[in-house]
Write a protein that holds these residues in place. Structure first.
Motif, PDB file in Angstrom:
ATOM      1  N   ASP A 297       0.805  -1.220   0.000  1.00 35.75           N
ATOM      2  CA  ASP A 297       0.000   0.000   0.000  1.00 35.75           C
ATOM      3  C   ASP A 297       0.839   1.272   0.000  1.00 35.75           C
ATOM      4  O   ASP A 297       0.297   2.378  -0.080  1.00 35.75           O
TER       5      ASP A 297
ATOM      6  N   GLU B  95     -12.351   6.000  -2.099  1.00 36.83           N
ATOM      7  CA  GLU B  95     -12.140   4.745  -2.823  1.00 36.83           C
ATOM      8  C   GLU B  95     -13.465   4.244  -3.385  1.00 36.83           C
ATOM      9  O   GLU B  95     -14.441   4.060  -2.642  1.00 36.83           O
TER      10      GLU B  95
ATOM     11  N   ASN C 271     -10.642  -1.364  -7.872  1.00 30.60           N
ATOM     12  CA  ASN C 271     -10.749  -0.241  -6.949  1.00 30.60           C
ATOM     13  C   ASN C 271     -10.065   0.997  -7.544  1.00 30.60           C
ATOM     14  O   ASN C 271      -8.945   0.916  -8.038  1.00 30.60           O
TER      15      ASN C 271
ATOM     16  N   LEU D 294      -8.820   4.817  -6.468  1.00 24.17           N
ATOM     17  CA  LEU D 294      -8.511   5.676  -5.331  1.00 24.17           C
ATOM     18  C   LEU D 294      -8.304   7.095  -5.842  1.00 24.17           C
ATOM     19  O   LEU D 294      -7.426   7.338  -6.678  1.00 24.17           O
TER      20      LEU D 294
ATOM     21  N   SER E 288     -10.372   6.697   2.990  1.00 19.91           N
ATOM     22  CA  SER E 288      -9.204   6.173   3.701  1.00 19.91           C
ATOM     23  C   SER E 288      -9.306   6.397   5.203  1.00 19.91           C
ATOM     24  O   SER E 288      -8.604   5.749   5.983  1.00 19.91           O
TER      25      SER E 288
ATOM     26  N   ASN F 207     -12.236  -4.402   1.031  1.00 18.76           N
ATOM     27  CA  ASN F 207     -11.933  -3.188   1.790  1.00 18.76           C
ATOM     28  C   ASN F 207     -10.629  -3.392   2.541  1.00 18.76           C
ATOM     29  O   ASN F 207     -10.513  -4.305   3.373  1.00 18.76           O
TER      30      ASN F 207
END
Length: 720
Positions: A337, A484, A518, A520, A559, A688
């Motif tokens: 991440d 997200e 996903n 972001l 987030s 998630n």
């Protein structure tokens, strides 16, 4: 190759014509096989001359096979240049002690075939008779005995007659090496472009490549140098032409590394002869023997704060491994991440040169050296601030790993300061002594009327997406925090979305990352708590609708908040379902009378990232939440750790097993399978923070568990 006379005498032909035909056995092997060794001494390298007659024709592409007795040594590096033949050769391969020669022309029955294996064969160490087998694609094996004498009859090899001089004798050190002087066999002289082969004690001593500038033959720079396993082949330069001796020099920058402590020799091969050096000693300690401390490099960060965007800079010395042009240096970060969904090569430099490519897989970044890059074992790596690498979200000490050609170095520990950007909530194990949460207290907001709309519902076509968020429970910090969006299976989400195609409250996004399904979105401005956020993704972003007519659920997270913000169904190939009527932000079951919670029950609370079992509290990676107004979603982890069910998951699927019953889910889909039966879920499974979220009631109802509500503690409890 000699062609035999195939014409039959007239009388014989007439006789055959008058004679009835009878079955004649086919020839089973080649004939007239002759094999001779240029040097019949035990343990010596020798040329081998092989001749035979074909009893069956061969076509271009067929093979001739030569297999030596098990006591012979056959080099795996034998190639077409090592065989001189009177026919055309397409390729040569070595398998064990068998040499496979693929011919490149047709050969007729009765042709006499001859060839010489010039290099790569070492005789057995003991005298005696040894078999050499020859066969073809169409004919069986024919064997011939070769007699090996106790000592060399032609003295083609000399042992211990030249010295090895090391720049450093310490084990593990990168060192310069001098070999020689080697006196060549009588009448043998070096010839330009011919090959000298140096055989080292171990392949681990050698780098993957050596520059010709780092090798000299009799004082002249080598014409070409290649490395294969434990061998270095060197093409003789014109400056050494006609010399009757060999002196070899490898500079320290060639990257040759001393082996473990012990006594060793090095062999040099030229023109079918092998010359073995005197023994040389490698001692115990040296700068290279403590690779953990000496190889560890220092990492510099522009911002050491937890979760902050930062540049990364370091200098690493890879010893005998060099980074070459068009090859990869691999960086391994503490977690995936930290790395954005898309990387730009211009944000990475190697020794001051802009990288040719940059790509990511998991927590690894692959940086390709540009064409024309000067090969070097010492590499300065700069990952600029613009690469959007972010620090670990939790304060602590971390390391970075860098690899070239299979050699991996680990950095010294570096410190990340401050508290986590998104810390895991700290939950008390003793209810009477709760700890103070480190995350901000969310504002009460109502997103029940939040909407998601497509600009096109055409099947298989690109669409824009408009998301109207009514309020943020916790505000977002520009360039650091993100919204997200999770698109369900069936949607095609590109690997890269340009920030120009996304806006937040009318301002272009600062950055957009894509991770699978996903998306972001990092806003370019702060979004305060309880403030609305309108996100527009244009059709130019190239998000493509599914090809199957259906309603699809798109989920929204941030987030900073634990749990789903909201999810909405959109119609593809059909009108979108009506948006839900306003609902409480966090609906709870209707109050119930006080209940007795079974002692074996597992309890959890909505929007709290833990569960309680037998009086003890355990963490969950993601907090349970309410989806679609009335569906409680829990992480797959809950079924494994709280209910002790066999549970397997990854970013694409989940399997939960109880006895002989198995339930399988697909991330992004509202379909599940119970055995072979497909059923519809009340809401789609979503990913998630790397964890699939599952409708808890669906699992418990199908696996025989009971679900209750404890109004006193506002907890859901599950038991069997």
């Amino acid at each position: 190759m000699k062609k035999t006379n195939k014409a039959l005498p007239l009388v014989l032909a007439s006789a055959l014509a008058a004679t009835p035909f009878v079955a004649v056995p086919h020839a089973q092997a080649i004939s007239s096989l002759e094999i001779s060794a240029d040097d019949d001494g035990a343990g010596e390298d020798s040329k081998y001359d092989i001749e035979f007659r074909l009893d069956k024709a061969l076509e271009s592409g067929d093979y001739i096979y030569v297999e030596f007795d098990s006591d012979y040594t056959v080099s795996k590096s034998i190639g077409s240049s090592d065989i001189k033949a009177d026919f055309d050769i397409k390729s040569v391969k070595v398998s064990g002690r068998e040499i496979q020669i693929r011919i490149d022309e047709d050969l007729d029955k009765g042709d006499d075939v001859s060839f010489t294996i010039k290099d790569g064969i070492t005789n057995p160490d003991d005298k005696g008779s040894y078999s050499v087998d020859v066969k073809t694609t169409n004919e069986n094996v024919k064997s011939k005995k070769v007699t090996i004498k106790g000592s060399s009859s032609s003295s083609s090899s000399s042992k211990g007659d030249y010295s090895v001089t090391l720049g450093s004798k310490a084990s593990g050190d990168t060192t310069s090496i001098k070999l020689g002087e080697i006196s060549l066999k009588k009448s043998v002289k070096l010839e330009t472009n011919e090959t000298i082969t140096v055989i080292f004690p171990s392949s681990s001593m050698l780098p993957s490549k050596i520059d010709s500038d780092d090798v000299k033959v009799n004082g002249s720079v080598a014409k070409e140098v290649k490395v294969k396993s434990d061998e270095v082949t060197i093409k003789v330069p014109s400056g050494a032409n006609k010399d009757s001796y060999i002196n070899l020099e490898f500079t320290k920058s060639a990257g040759i590394e001393n082996p473990k402590t012990g006594d060793y020799t090095i062999k040099v091969k030229y023109d079918g002869s092998t010359y073995e050096s005197k023994k040389f000693e490698v001692t115990k300690s040296g700068s290279g023997s403590s690779s953990t401390s000496s190889d560890a490099f220092t990492v510099s960060l522009s911002d050491p704060s937890a979760g902050a965007r930062s540049s990364y800079t370091f200098d690493a010395d890879f010893g005998n491994k060099k980074l070459m042009s068009d090859e990869d240096l691999i960086l391994e970060f503490p977690s995936a991440d930290m790395i954005p969904g898309i990387l730009t090569y211009s944000d990475f430099t190697l020794n001051g040169k802009t990288a040719k490519r940059a790509s990511a897989s998991g927590n690894k970044v692959y940086i390709t050296a540009p064409s024309g890059f000067s090969s070097s074992s010492e590499v300065k790596v700069v990952v600029s601030f613009g690469a959007w690498i972010s620090n670990p979200k939790t304060a602590g000490t971390y390391t970075l790993k860098a690899s070239i050609e299979g050699k991996t170095l680990e950095s010294k520990s570096f410190t990340i300061n401050g508290s986590a950007v998104n810390p895991t909530p700290t939950n008390p194990t003793n209810p009477t002594n709760p700890t103070t949460p480190t995350t901000p207290t969310p504002n009460v907001v109502n997103n029940s009327t939040a909407t998601i709309a497509l600009t096109s519902n055409a099947l298989g076509k690109p669409t824009g997406v408009n998301i109207a968020i009514k309020g943020m429970g916790i505000g977002l910090v520009k360039q650091r925090d993100f919204v997200e969006l999770v698109f369900p299976a069936g949607y095609k989400v590109p690997a890269y979305i340009a920030p120009a195609n996304v806006s937040v409250n009318g301002v272009g996004a600062n950055y957009v990352a894509v991770r699978g399904q996903n998306v972001l979105i990092y806003p370019a401005q702060d979004i305060p708590a309880a403030t609305a956020a309108n996100i527009t993704i244009t059709a130019a972003a190239n998000i493509v609708n599914p090809t199957v007519k259906n309603a699809y659920s798109i989920s929204v997270f941030t987030s900073e908040e634990k749990g789903l913000l909201f999810a909405r169904a959109v119609g593809v190939g059909m009108p979108s379902p009506a948006q839900p009527a306003p609902q409480p932000t966090t609906p709870t079951p209707a109050p119930q009378p006080s209940v007795t919670v079974p002692t074996n029950a597992a309890l959890f609370k909505v929007n709290t990232a833990n569960f309680t079992l037998h009086g003890k509290t355990y963490p969950l990676q993601v907090a349970p939440y309410i989806a679609g107004g009335n569906t409680t979603m829990v992480p797959a982890q809950f079924f494994k750790e709280a209910l002790a069910l066999t549970t397997q998951w990854n970013n694409q699927s989940v399997a939960i097993i109880s006895g002989t019953k198995a339930i399988k889910f697909t991330v992004g889909s509202n379909k599940a399978k119970i055995g072979n039966q497909e059923v519809t879920l009340p809401t789609a499974v979503v990913l998630n923070n790397g964890m699939p979220m599952i409708p808890v009631r669906f699992v418990t109802d199908n696996l025989g568990y009971q679900v209750g509500w404890d109004a006193k503690t506002s907890s859901v409890f599950v038991y069997k």
